[in-house]
Every structure is written in C-alpha cells, then in structure tokens.
Motif scaffolding. Structure first.
Motif, PDB file in Angstrom:
ATOM      1  N   LYS A 435      20.058  26.038 -62.744  1.00 34.65           N
ATOM      2  CA  LYS A 435      21.416  25.722 -63.490  1.00 34.65           C
ATOM      3  C   LYS A 435      21.926  26.606 -64.300  1.00 34.65           C
ATOM      4  O   LYS A 435      23.299  26.907 -64.268  1.00 34.65           O
ATOM      5  CB  LYS A 435      20.984  24.441 -64.200  1.00 34.65           C
ATOM      6  N   THR A 436      21.211  27.334 -65.395  1.00 34.39           N
ATOM      7  CA  THR A 436      21.745  28.102 -66.255  1.00 34.39           C
ATOM      8  C   THR A 436      22.420  29.441 -65.471  1.00 34.39           C
ATOM      9  O   THR A 436      23.405  29.943 -65.748  1.00 34.39           O
ATOM     10  CB  THR A 436      20.856  28.473 -67.219  1.00 34.39           C
ATOM     11  N   GLN A 437      21.453  29.942 -64.629  1.00 34.00           N
ATOM     12  CA  GLN A 437      21.870  31.052 -63.824  1.00 34.00           C
ATOM     13  C   GLN A 437      23.284  30.982 -62.801  1.00 34.00           C
ATOM     14  O   GLN A 437      24.197  31.675 -63.124  1.00 34.00           O
ATOM     15  CB  GLN A 437      20.818  31.312 -62.726  1.00 34.00           C
ATOM     16  N   TYR A 438      23.138  29.595 -62.285  1.00 28.83           N
ATOM     17  CA  TYR A 438      24.604  29.420 -61.612  1.00 28.83           C
ATOM     18  C   TYR A 438      25.777  29.400 -62.396  1.00 28.83           C
ATOM     19  O   TYR A 438      26.935  29.713 -62.171  1.00 28.83           O
ATOM     20  CB  TYR A 438      24.485  28.439 -60.631  1.00 28.83           C
ATOM     21  N   LEU A 439      25.501  28.591 -63.527  1.00 29.92           N
ATOM     22  CA  LEU A 439      26.613  28.379 -64.574  1.00 29.92           C
ATOM     23  C   LEU A 439      27.307  29.834 -65.097  1.00 29.92           C
ATOM     24  O   LEU A 439      28.355  29.822 -65.312  1.00 29.92           O
ATOM     25  CB  LEU A 439      26.384  27.635 -65.685  1.00 29.92           C
ATOM     26  N   GLU A 440      26.338  30.570 -65.336  1.00 34.24           N
ATOM     27  CA  GLU A 440      26.680  31.939 -65.901  1.00 34.24           C
ATOM     28  C   GLU A 440      27.084  32.668 -65.050  1.00 34.24           C
ATOM     29  O   GLU A 440      28.387  33.395 -65.291  1.00 34.24           O
ATOM     30  CB  GLU A 440      25.260  32.851 -66.273  1.00 34.24           C
ATOM     31  N   THR A 441      26.847  32.771 -63.428  1.00 37.46           N
ATOM     32  CA  THR A 441      27.507  33.355 -62.720  1.00 37.46           C
ATOM     33  C   THR A 441      28.868  32.940 -62.394  1.00 37.46           C
ATOM     34  O   THR A 441      30.062  33.942 -62.092  1.00 37.46           O
ATOM     35  CB  THR A 441      26.745  33.308 -61.209  1.00 37.46           C
ATOM     36  N   LEU A 442      29.297  31.695 -62.695  1.00 36.16           N
ATOM     37  CA  LEU A 442      30.508  31.129 -62.271  1.00 36.16           C
ATOM     38  C   LEU A 442      31.410  31.087 -63.505  1.00 36.16           C
ATOM     39  O   LEU A 442      32.491  30.492 -63.355  1.00 36.16           O
ATOM     40  CB  LEU A 442      30.489  29.764 -61.563  1.00 36.16           C
ATOM     41  N   LYS A 443      30.751  31.422 -64.377  1.00 31.89           N
ATOM     42  CA  LYS A 443      31.738  31.432 -65.825  1.00 31.89           C
ATOM     43  C   LYS A 443      32.848  31.954 -65.892  1.00 31.89           C
ATOM     44  O   LYS A 443      34.073  31.396 -66.173  1.00 31.89           O
ATOM     45  CB  LYS A 443      30.844  32.106 -67.039  1.00 31.89           C
ATOM     46  N   GLU A 444      33.078  33.157 -65.356  1.00 32.55           N
ATOM     47  CA  GLU A 444      34.156  33.653 -65.294  1.00 32.55           C
ATOM     48  C   GLU A 444      34.828  34.101 -63.634  1.00 32.55           C
ATOM     49  O   GLU A 444      33.835  34.433 -62.911  1.00 32.55           O
ATOM     50  CB  GLU A 444      34.159  35.213 -65.814  1.00 32.55           C
ATOM     51  N   THR A 445      35.994  33.813 -63.282  1.00 35.13           N
ATOM     52  CA  THR A 445      36.635  34.250 -61.956  1.00 35.13           C
ATOM     53  C   THR A 445      37.056  35.596 -62.275  1.00 35.13           C
ATOM     54  O   THR A 445      37.867  35.840 -63.172  1.00 35.13           O
ATOM     55  CB  THR A 445      37.792  33.131 -61.766  1.00 35.13           C
ATOM     56  N   GLU A 446      37.452  36.107 -60.928  1.00 37.14           N
ATOM     57  CA  GLU A 446      37.973  37.418 -60.932  1.00 37.14           C
ATOM     58  C   GLU A 446      39.315  37.431 -60.831  1.00 37.14           C
ATOM     59  O   GLU A 446      39.935  36.265 -60.211  1.00 37.14           O
ATOM     60  CB  GLU A 446      37.456  38.177 -59.721  1.00 37.14           C
TER      61      GLU A 446
END
Length: 446
Positions: A435-446
């Motif tokens: 959960k944390t890994q995916y949320l961190e990955t999706l935190k910022e959009t390009e």
C-alpha cells in the motif's frame, strides 16, 4: 430658447425628450408646446403617444384631440381603434369612413381586418363596395398574394361568407380560390411547416388537387415524425388513399419504435387488418426485447406471449444488459435467470457504466461466491471508478488472487490519464507494505 430646443427635439423625432423638456416651461408655454408635440404625434401616426399627451391638455381640447386621433386611425386603416374612439365620441363610423379603412386594409394586405370592416357594412353597401373592388385586378391580386404569403386563405373564405350566395360563388370560384392561387398558398405554407394552415388550404382545392395536396402534407408529416398531424391529415383523404396513408404512418412508427403511437394507428383499422397490424407491432417488440410493450400488444390480441417469443425477448434483454426486464421475462417463463445469463448482463452493465444495475448482480454474486464471474468485471469496475465495488469483489477473492487482481486493476487504470485518481484509490486497498509503496509511487504525476 427652451421652446426652440423642444422644437429641434421634435424635428429629430425624440418625442419623449421633447415631452420631458416641457416640464421646465411656464404653464402657457407648456400648453403651447404640448399642442405642437401632439400635432407631431398625429402627423407621424404615433397614436399611443398622442393619447398620452392629450391627457395633459385642457378638457376643452380633448374632444377635438380625440376626433383628430380617430381620423388618423381611419386613414391608417386601424378599424378596432377607430371604432373604439367613435364610441367614446358617441358616434358611428360612416359608410365613407369604413370604405376608407377598407381600401387601406386592402392596400396593406391586412386580410383579417378586411373581413372585420366588411362585417360592419350594411349588406347593400357591402356587395356594392366589394364588387367595385373586384373589378380592380391590382387590388384583388394584392389581397390574394398577401393571403398566400401569410397562409390566410381561410380568411378569404370567411369574407365570402358575408356575401349573398350568388355573389359568394363568384368571389370564391372565379377570383379568390382558384387552383393557381391555392397551389401557391400550399407551397408557401410548406416553407414554414404550418401544417394546420396547409390543411386548410388543401381542403379548399378542387379534386384531384385536394387529394394530391393532402398526400403531400401527409408525406411531409411522416418524414418529420409529426404523427398526430399525419394521422389528422390521413383522415381527410378519400379511400383508398386514407388506408394507404395510415399504413405509411404505421410503418414509420414501427420503424422508429414508437409502439404506443403505432398501437393507436393499428386500432383505426377494421378486422382482420387490425389484428395483422398488431402482429407486426408485436414482432418489433419481440425483436427489440421490449417485454412491457410486447405484453400490452399481446393482450390486445387476446393471447399470451409464446415461449419462443419470450426466449427471443430474453436474449435481447441479456444482450442489452436489461436486468429488470430480463427478470420479468424469466418470471413469465416460470424460472429465474441462470448464473451464466446474469454474468452476461453484468458484463454489459459494467461496460455501459450502469452502476445501479451492476450493483444488483454483484451483490447476488458476492452472496453466492461466484468468484469467476466477479473476476471478469473487476478491472472494468476499477476503470469506471467504482472503488467500493472493487473492494467488495477483492474481499471475496482467494488470498492468492487478491493481490494479482488489485494489481491488474491498478495497471489498467494507469493506462489513461483520467484513471490516475482511481489508481490511487485502488492502491489504498493493498495490504502493507505494498500500500505504502504504491501510494508513494503515485504521489506525484509527471
């Protein structure tokens, strides 16, 4: 200087400004200028303003002022206002005055007003005056042309009704209601889609022009989908044209799926044609899967829907994702929807984005643990943003398939820019640490 200013305003046609300017004058000068403004209004035909100014003048001037307004109304052909003012002055419009109004109305082509003036004339004068008008081709053409332009042909007939029978026939047949003029009127009406007016014109035509005109109207109504107007027009046709017209309307209604309108048309036929028409409507309902309409038509045919008809309707309902209609059909068949049928409907509902219909089936599958069917729609639910439904489906998946299902749903959402928000919501459904890994990955959009 102020009087000169007011006169300039009058010359420019600024009546309201001129009138306002009189409020700064002495009383005697004010009355003088009000009379000049009144004269200007009469001259320009501004009768409403003239009446308002007359109220500001002394009582001694009012009778004369009303008389002048009345005379202007006569010259302008304003019959209703002239008659009203004559009543105020305890007078009646003379034959000469009515003749002036009539001529003005003819010049302007005000057909309804012509009839109004003619009605006020005594019969002897009425015939004499109209016959005098009829000898002048220019006036006759003006009346008829205006009638054509405004689709006032029925008004011409009403004018004729005011004449003695022998004179009426001449007026109608030889001058006003010739086929040539009516054909032009018919064409003009079609330009504006004035169907009721078109019918009035067509009904006045001699045969076979009348029938041809009405058939042209009928086709126009059918093409445009004006079924009520088409039905009314068809009823004016002689047989067999009437029956043919109704069949054309019925065919249009069936093609467009206007079942209730088609039913009303079918009821206008005598047996056995009525039954044949209703059967055609029923065939359309069965083909399209319209169970409620099919039941209604079958009832009119005094029978129940056959098993074959119900099966065909059910197939269409399943293909369209109509869960309520499908349940209605299977109830009539004495059974319930199978899991396979529900699965097909669910896929269609999810693909169509119909969450309320889909929820009903998802709830049923969750209760019966139909994992395979739920897996098929998991990704599409995620893409639709139905996060609550995704969570419910994931919760019943075996542990080994839960992570895999969520990852597939998340990746599918990320394939479109619009799905980024849904992807973040799905990420919240993962257990830690994913959960944390995916949320961190999706935190910022390009």
């Amino acid at each position: 200087m102020r009087k000169e200013l007011i006169r300039v305003l009058l010359e420019m046609g600024w009546i309201k400004k001129a009138l306002k300017g009189t409020s700064f004058l002495e009383e005697s000068e004010k009355m003088e200028m009000l009379e000049e403004i009144f004269d200007k209004c009469i001259e320009d035909g501004l009768l409403y303003q003239a009446k308002r100014i007359l109220e500001l003048l002394p009582d001694s001037k009012k009778k004369e002022g009303l008389e002048r307004i009345r005379e202007k109304c006569i010259g302008m052909g304003l019959i209703d206002e002239a008659e009203r003012l004559a009543n105020l002055l305890h007078k009646e419009l003379t034959e000469e005055e009515l003749e002036k109004i009539l001529i003005k109305c003819i010049e302007e082509g005000w057909i309804p007003k012509i009839r109004r003036v003619v009605e006020l004339l005594p019969e002897s004068k009425r015939v004499e005056l109209l016959e005098r008008i009829l000898t002048q081709r220019e006036w006759v053409e003006k009346i008829v042309r205006k009638s054509v332009e405004e689709a006032w042909v029925s008004e011409l007939k009403k004018i004729a009704e005011l004449l003695p029978e022998d004179k009426k026939k001449v007026w109608l047949e030889k001058i006003l209601l010739t086929t040539e003029w009516l054909e032009k009127a018919l064409a003009k009406c079609f330009e504006g889609d004035f169907i009721p007016k078109i019918r009035k014109v067509a009904e006045l035509l001699p045969e076979p022009n009348r029938t041809k005109g009405l058939e042209k109207i009928l086709i126009k109504c059918i093409d445009e989908g004006w079924i009520l107007q088409a039905k009314q027009t068809a009823q004016l046709l002689p047989e067999p044209n009437r029956t043919k017209g109704l069949e054309m309307i019925l065919e249009k209604c069936i093609d467009e799926g206007w079942i209730h309108k088609a039913k009303d048309i079918a009821e206008m036929f005598l047996e056995p044609e009525r039954t044949n028409k209703l059967r055609k409507i029923l065939e359309k309902c069965v083909k399209e899967g319209w169970i409620y309409e099919a039941e209604e038509i079958a009832e009119l045919l005094q029978r129940k829907l056959t098993l074959e008809e119900l099966e065909n309707i059910l197939k269409r309902c399943i293909d369209n994702g109509w869960i309520d209609e499908a349940e209605k059909v299977t109830k009539l068949m004495g059974r319930k929807l199978t899991a396979e049928e529900l699965g097909k409907i669910l896929i269609r509902c999810v693909e169509g984005g119909w969450i309320y219909k889909a929820k009903k089936i998802i709830a049923s599958f969750l209760e019966s643990k139909r994992i395979e069917e739920l897996e098929k729609v998991l990704i599409k639910c995620a893409e639709n943003g139905w996060i609550f439904e995704v969570k419910r489906i994931v919760d019943v998946l075996p542990e080994s398939k839960r992570i895999e299902g969520l990852e597939k749903a998340l990746i599918s959402c990320l394939k479109t820019k619009e799905g980024f928000i849904q992807a973040k919501e799905i990420a919240k459904l993962f257990p830690e640490p994913l959960k944390t890994q995916y949320l961190e990955t999706l935190k910022e959009t390009e």
